[in-house]
Design an enzyme around this catalytic site. Structure first.
Site, PDB file in Angstrom:
ATOM      1  N   GLY A  60       0.839  -1.192   0.000  1.00 30.46           N
ATOM      2  CA  GLY A  60       0.000   0.000   0.000  1.00 30.46           C
ATOM      3  C   GLY A  60       0.878   1.247   0.000  1.00 30.46           C
ATOM      4  N   SER A 119       6.818  -4.151  -2.478  1.00 31.15           N
ATOM      5  CA  SER A 119       6.222  -2.873  -2.858  1.00 31.15           C
ATOM      6  C   SER A 119       6.388  -1.900  -1.684  1.00 31.15           C
ATOM      7  CB  SER A 119       4.768  -3.092  -3.274  1.00 31.15           C
ATOM      8  OG  SER A 119       4.239  -1.983  -3.937  1.00 31.15           O
ATOM      9  N   TRP A 120       5.298  -1.278  -1.190  1.00 25.61           N
ATOM     10  CA  TRP A 120       5.426  -0.456   0.019  1.00 25.61           C
ATOM     11  C   TRP A 120       5.994  -1.285   1.168  1.00 25.61           C
ATOM     12  CZ3 TRP A 120       5.980   3.776   2.687  1.00 25.61           C
ATOM     13  CH2 TRP A 120       5.718   3.758   4.062  1.00 25.61           C
ATOM     14  N   ASP A 171       7.621  -5.204 -14.103  1.00 28.62           N
ATOM     15  CA  ASP A 171       6.912  -4.505 -13.032  1.00 28.62           C
ATOM     16  C   ASP A 171       6.776  -3.037 -13.440  1.00 28.62           C
ATOM     17  OD1 ASP A 171       6.091  -3.221 -10.698  1.00 28.62           O
ATOM     18  OD2 ASP A 171       7.337  -4.455  -9.389  1.00 28.62           O
ATOM     19  N   HIS A 194       4.433  -7.055 -11.136  1.00 31.67           N
ATOM     20  CA  HIS A 194       4.622  -6.542  -9.783  1.00 31.67           C
ATOM     21  C   HIS A 194       4.176  -7.501  -8.685  1.00 31.67           C
ATOM     22  CE1 HIS A 194       4.931  -3.514  -6.648  1.00 31.67           C
ATOM     23  NE2 HIS A 194       3.646  -3.657  -6.337  1.00 31.67           N
TER      24      HIS A 194
END
Length: 313
Positions: free
Chosen positions: A40, A107-108, A264, A292
């Site tokens: 996120g 990711s985050w 990605d 991703h």
């Protein structure tokens, strides 16, 4: 990936006067501790993430970050910064009586994993990271302004549609206004559109089931509002801070595997490559047939191999 499992314990941890976190423990009570850092920000933990770890060897800690998932209050932006979340991870580690743990995130989740490790390097046994994201302005510009838009023009049209044409030169700021609107319908419409853009572009092959997640108002509201809050504030960090040599020097001794999809378009491979250049000791896998998502088969296989290899530490 390992078969689905259920938590053997769930709990709530009050981390401030405002925020209370949900957490869960899975796998082997006496196993080597590992925590999965969700994406996120605002995505919340996913039960499927338990399956990246051998449940006979790991004590698997999942938790929802501030405002996300089952943590309360939902979608709240107050007292919600990168450094609040780093402190929360320490509070949770201490609450659970864990001395050191393996840290896993994509990711985050890779952003927060790096920020946490650089703040508390003596508490991290290993890092397994995917889809490296360091929240530099160039990374945000590629995904939200001029980059991914060239590859997914049909989805980009839907993403920009809620924003007046005169405001489209800065999509993150324009969305910030709508995601914080007093009118519920304006806010939720923007939240669904923001979330759909990421769901649509997250896999090498567009997954309609994944895209449909964006239609769930509660999920989209938390995901979009919290993500945008962090992005409009540059992650509450210096631009490129996580890649600075003095920051990497703090964690250079930690074993680290990075799994990065070649295609990605959410967190392009250039950032993982930048991490490898400043931290050559890491193992970097560029996956030739993936985007991703951690759910893509070639990515998932390498993530599980990494956790299997680190289970003895």
């Amino acid at each position: 990936m390992y078969p689905p499992i259920q938590p053997y314990e769930t709990g709530k941890l009050k981390v401030s006067d405002l925020h209370t976190l949900y957490y869960e423990l899975n796998g082997n009570k006496d196993g080597t501790p590992a925590t999965d850092i969700s994406g996120g920000p605002g995505g919340g933990c996913d039960p499927k993430d338990r399956s990246f770890f051998d449940p006979t060897k790991y004590k698997i800690v999942l938790f929802d970050q501030r405002g996300a998932g089952k943590s309360t209050p939902t979608a709240t932006l107050e007292e919600n910064t990168t450094w609040d979340l780093v402190k929360d991870m320490e509070r949770l580690r201490e609450h659970l009586g864990i001395e050191k743990w393996h840290v896993f995130g994509g990711s985050w989740g890779s952003t927060l994993s790096l920020a946490y490790a650089q703040s508390h390097p003596d508490r991290v046994k290993s890092l397994v990271l995917r889809g490296i994201f360091t929240l530099r302005k160039s990374e945000l510009r590629f995904f939200y302004q001029d980059g991914t838009s060239h590859l997914f023009p049909e989805a980009w049209d839907e993403f920009v549609e809620p924003i007046p044409e005169a405001e489209r030169h800065d999509m993150v700021t324009a969305y910030h206004a709508q995601l914080n609107a007093a009118d519920d319908e304006v806010r939720l419409r923007a939240a669904r559109a923001w979330t759909k853009w990421e769901m649509y572009t997250s896999k090498l092959y567009v997954d309609p089931v994944h895209v449909a997640e964006a239609e769930k108002n509660d999920f989209a509201n938390a995901f979009a509002r919290i993500e945008n809050h962090y992005f409009v504030n540059d992650g509450f960090m210096r631009d490129g801070q996580l890649l600075e040599k003095q920051e990497i020097d703090k964690i250079r001794h930690i074993p680290c595997v990075v799994v990065q999809g070649r295609y990605d378009v959410v967190c392009p491979a250039t950032t993982a490559y930048a991490l490898k250049k400043v931290w050559p000791e890491i193992t970097l896998h560029i996956v030739p047939d993936a985007g991703h998502s951690s759910r893509e088969p070639s990515i998932a296989k390498l993530l599980v191999k990494a956790t299997d290899d680190f289970a003895h530490l």
